[in-house]
Design a protein around this motif. Structure first.
Motif, mmCIF file in Angstrom:
data_model
loop_
_atom_site.group_PDB
_atom_site.id
_atom_site.type_symbol
_atom_site.label_atom_id
_atom_site.label_comp_id
_atom_site.label_asym_id
_atom_site.label_seq_id
_atom_site.Cartn_x
_atom_site.Cartn_y
_atom_site.Cartn_z
ATOM 1 N N GLY A 38 0.826 -1.208 0.000
ATOM 2 C CA GLY A 38 0.000 0.000 0.000
ATOM 3 C C GLY A 38 0.859 1.256 0.000
ATOM 4 N N VAL A 39 1.909 1.229 0.827
ATOM 5 C CA VAL A 39 2.821 2.386 0.909
ATOM 6 C C VAL A 39 3.466 2.651 -0.458
ATOM 7 C CG1 VAL A 39 5.051 3.121 1.835
ATOM 8 C CG2 VAL A 39 3.305 2.231 3.371
ATOM 9 N N PHE A 40 3.948 1.590 -1.084
ATOM 10 C CA PHE A 40 4.611 1.746 -2.387
ATOM 11 C C PHE A 40 3.620 2.266 -3.434
ATOM 12 C CE2 PHE A 40 8.049 0.180 -0.390
ATOM 13 C CZ PHE A 40 8.989 -0.524 -1.112
ATOM 14 N N ALA A 41 2.439 1.632 -3.477
ATOM 15 C CA ALA A 41 1.454 2.018 -4.493
ATOM 16 C C ALA A 41 1.058 3.478 -4.322
ATOM 17 C CB ALA A 41 0.228 1.110 -4.397
ATOM 18 N N ALA A 42 0.824 3.871 -3.062
ATOM 19 C CA ALA A 42 0.438 5.265 -2.799
ATOM 20 C C ALA A 42 1.556 6.212 -3.211
ATOM 21 C CB ALA A 42 0.107 5.440 -1.322
ATOM 22 N N GLY A 43 2.794 5.831 -2.891
ATOM 23 C CA GLY A 43 3.940 6.686 -3.245
ATOM 24 C C GLY A 43 4.076 6.852 -4.744
#
Lengths: 456, 249
Positions: free
Chosen positions: A421-426
């Motif tokens: 989720g963190v990567f996708a959001a970034g």
């Protein structure tokens, strides 16, 4: 007359004569630096406001909260400096004709440097004031955040001297960044050009980074021998700092290696342009995506933190459980701030790069280069390094925390969901910011006569 | 001579002024034409309209292609971009090349944009650079080249695709007189050797004197046209500079 006093006398003349050009070229002239400094100040005040509650405590565990708050602040410093340097270079470029004319009239190099520093500082002050206004709007919402089971409420509000101190700090940083940024620009009587220097993305950086990572891994492996919880937190914080240092050392070197390989394999024009853009300055490319690398690094820590919290279960004391929950809250807030900062940095950098190269883009449009290809090359030049460094930073974090978490990391699906989720959001945020930045290409090409005669 | 580019009643307004006032103009295949006139006379606007960069407010522009005549004033943006890539070449005052690319990559890019593979593009780019006396400088960045050398790279880029019409806007405006003569020589010889049409906007009477035909504009109108009579015939290229033989265009 000294260079500074001459600069102080000349700067208002330039500011006054730029009145019409400010309206004409709006974003290029002042909008971008003001936007950059405004965002920086708003985030800085928000983090400072949110974290000041930690300094109101004086019990045993207060030190842990204070240390973590400092780490959060450190995460924002590098993007802040990057934005400041970009704004300073933009300030020098937008003044190129006038600064070159002044050199022609006999103004020395120091006068020109002082003038640019003064201008950048003024723009930073305007942006910082706007950022303070933004913070004032956000503070009531910030007060709803809970730490140690209570909303921070009034603690979200910084005192007026503190706000003024932050504004002053942003101005000082802007001035320093301007002076440093001007090292890359040569203002001669014949014009302003970017200094061509070899970019020192040497393999030695990789070696030093490897040593730093090894030190971190050894320290993390010895965590259980440190005993006290506060010492463990301090060592973890130190390792975190070492990892960030390693990432910053290694980043430009890895980007150069990757871009060299992509250059050899490039078949399409946008691949060639993207690889050459990164090779032109691996450090600059790193500065654009480095923030997300750190965010990704923190993201892995969050995932691991949550998995550790899960394993504590009913055996953990209330205070420890509360601390773990607060760490997660703090990291999530820092992540949000970090993402916003990186997205802002990417957007501003792209918009500045488009405006800086406007005349070349106009010329390329005239020779028939499709607009979508120009955009594709810019997107690839940022997203390709971004994906690479995010992967490497996540791997670096995983290596560091593996001794602490063991199989927990592999058995808790929530860890991977959080990291994903963190990567996708970034990625999404940065991609959106690049889209906003490259939208300037359309505006430049819609009014080519404005840029056609400017040197790139 | 065969007309390659034909403009009729070309009119272009800017706020508060008229840049082109019902201009009729024909460029013949293989001609070198200098467009001269005082600042604000409309010469750059004429060049931009003929090249499909600017859209005229009225009038027509026709490009005679081997397949069929094309009306530039009726084409959409994408079609005009494609036309500029395939049929036209451009040389600007400042070169307007990409500083992050090497000399040969700048030239090859024009071919890559047309779908030619990279190896072929770079090979043909290197041939052009060699013919323009830049052999051995293919891998240099623009910052490592002199102003005259950068303009040679731009000249190579303008012609490597086999463009039938080359547009040049003050191509020697930023150069000293010796370098200016040298670059102009290269431009005229390479264009003539390949049978291309050259339209050059210039303030420099020496540049105009070297072209076959001179068209003078004033207040958006053509006030003089030396026609197709050769004002100063282009000297044949020396044997050592065999532009035509070097390229498959």
């Amino acid at each position: 007359m000294s260079s500074l006093s001459m600069a102080l006398r000349l700067t208002p003349y330039l500011a006054r004569s730029s009145g019409s050009s400010l309206r004409e070229t709006g974003l290029r002239d002042a909008g971008l630096p003001v936007l950059a400094f405004g965002t920086v100040t708003a985030l800085l005040l928000t983090v400072a406001g949110g974290s000041q509650v930690f300094w109101s405590w004086s019990d045993d565990i207060a030190g842990t909260y204070q240390a973590l708050a400092v780490v959060a602040m450190v995460l924002l410093i590098i993007p802040l400096l990057t934005l400041g340097a970009s704004a300073a270079r933009l300030a020098a470029r937008r003044r190129d004709d006038r600064l070159a004319s002044l050199r022609l009239l006999g103004a020395d190099s120091a006068t020109v440097v002082w003038m640019t520093v003064i201008e950048s500082t003024v723009l930073a002050a305007v942006g910082a004031l706007a950022g303070a206004g933004l913070y004032a709007c956000a503070a009531p919402f910030l007060g709803l955040i809970q730490f140690r089971g209570q909303a921070i409420a009034g603690h979200a509000w910084l005192s007026v001297p503190s706000i003024l101190g932050c504004i002053l700090a942003v101005c000082v940083l802007a001035a320093a960044s301007a002076a440093l940024g001007l090292r890359k620009v040569v203002v001669t009587p014949l014009g302003v050009r970017t200094r061509q220097t070899a970019d020192g993305a040497h393999w030695v950086r990789g070696l030093i980074a490897a040593v730093v990572v090894v030190i971190g891994v050894v320290a993390m492996g010895m965590l259980s021998s440190f005993g006290a919880f506060i010492v463990i937190i301090a060592v973890m914080g130190g390792c975190f700092g070492l990892a960030l240092l390693a990432l910053n050392l290694m980043g430009p070197w890895i980007l150069r290696l990757r871009a060299s390989s992509q250059l050899k394999r490039a078949k399409r024009p946008e691949q060639l342009l993207a690889a050459r853009t990164v090779l032109e300055s691996p450090k600059e490319s790193w500065r654009q995506v480095g923030g997300v690398a750190m965010t990704s690094f923190v993201g892995v820590f969050v995932g691991v933190g949550m998995s550790v919290a899960d394993t504590m279960g009913p055996g953990a004391t209330d205070e420890t459980a509360l601390l773990v929950r607060d760490i997660n809250t703090g990291v999530m807030i820092t992540l949000l701030g970090s993402f916003l900062m990186v997205a802002c940095s990417a957007g501003v950098n792209q918009a500045a790069a488009v405006l800086d190269r406007a005349s070349t883009l106009v010329a390329l449009d005239r020779v028939g280069m499709p607009r979508k290809l120009m955009v594709a090359a810019r997107v690839k030049a940022v997203m390709s390094p971004l994906v690479l460094v995010a992967g490497i930073s996540a791997a670096a974090a995983a290596v560091l925390v593996l001794p602490l978490t063991g199989t927990v990391l592999l058995t808790q699906p929530v860890v991977f969901l959080t990291i994903g989720g963190v990567f996708a959001a970034g990625f999404l945020l940065v991609r959106l910011a690049i889209a906003a930045g490259t939208a300037q290409i359309g505006q430049v090409l819609a009014r080519p006569e404005r840029y056609a005669s400017m040197d790139s | 001579m065969n007309a390659i580019l034909h403009a009729q009643q070309l009119t272009k307004h800017y706020p508060g002024s008229i840049a082109l006032d019902r201009v009729d103009f024909t460029a013949n295949a293989g001609e070198s034409i200098a467009i001269i006139g005082p600042s604000g006379s409309g010469k750059t606007t004429l060049l931009h309209c003929l090249a499909g960069i600017l859209r005229p407010d009225a009038g027509s522009i026709t490009l005679n292609t081997p397949s069929a005549p094309l009306r530039l004033d009726t084409l959409g943006d994408a079609a005009l971009s494609r036309l500029r890539r395939e049929e036209f070449g451009f040389v600007f005052q400042q070169g307007m090349l990409l500083p992050e690319l090497t000399a040969v990559e700048n030239v090859a890019l024009a071919l890559m944009l047309n779908g030619t593979d990279r190896a072929t593009s770079e090979s043909r780019g290197a041939e052009w650079l060699g013919a323009l006396s830049l052999a051995g400088m293919e891998q240099r960045r623009l910052g490592e080249l002199s102003g005259g050398q950068v303009q040679r790279v731009a000249i190579a880029r303008a012609q490597v695709t086999g463009a039938r019409v080359v547009f040049a806007d003050e191509p020697t405006g930023a150069l000293d007189s010796a370098t200016s003569n040298e670059v102009l020589d290269v431009l005229l010889r390479s264009v003539a050797a390949n049978g291309r049409t050259l339209l050059v906007v210039t303030h420099d009477p020496n540049v105009a004197a070297r072209c076959q035909r001179v068209v003078e504009l004033r207040d958006g109108r053509i006030v003089a046209d030396s026609g197709s009579a050769l004002a100063a015939p282009v000297q044949p290229a020396p044997a050592t500079t065999n532009f035509k033989g070097a390229f498959n265009v």
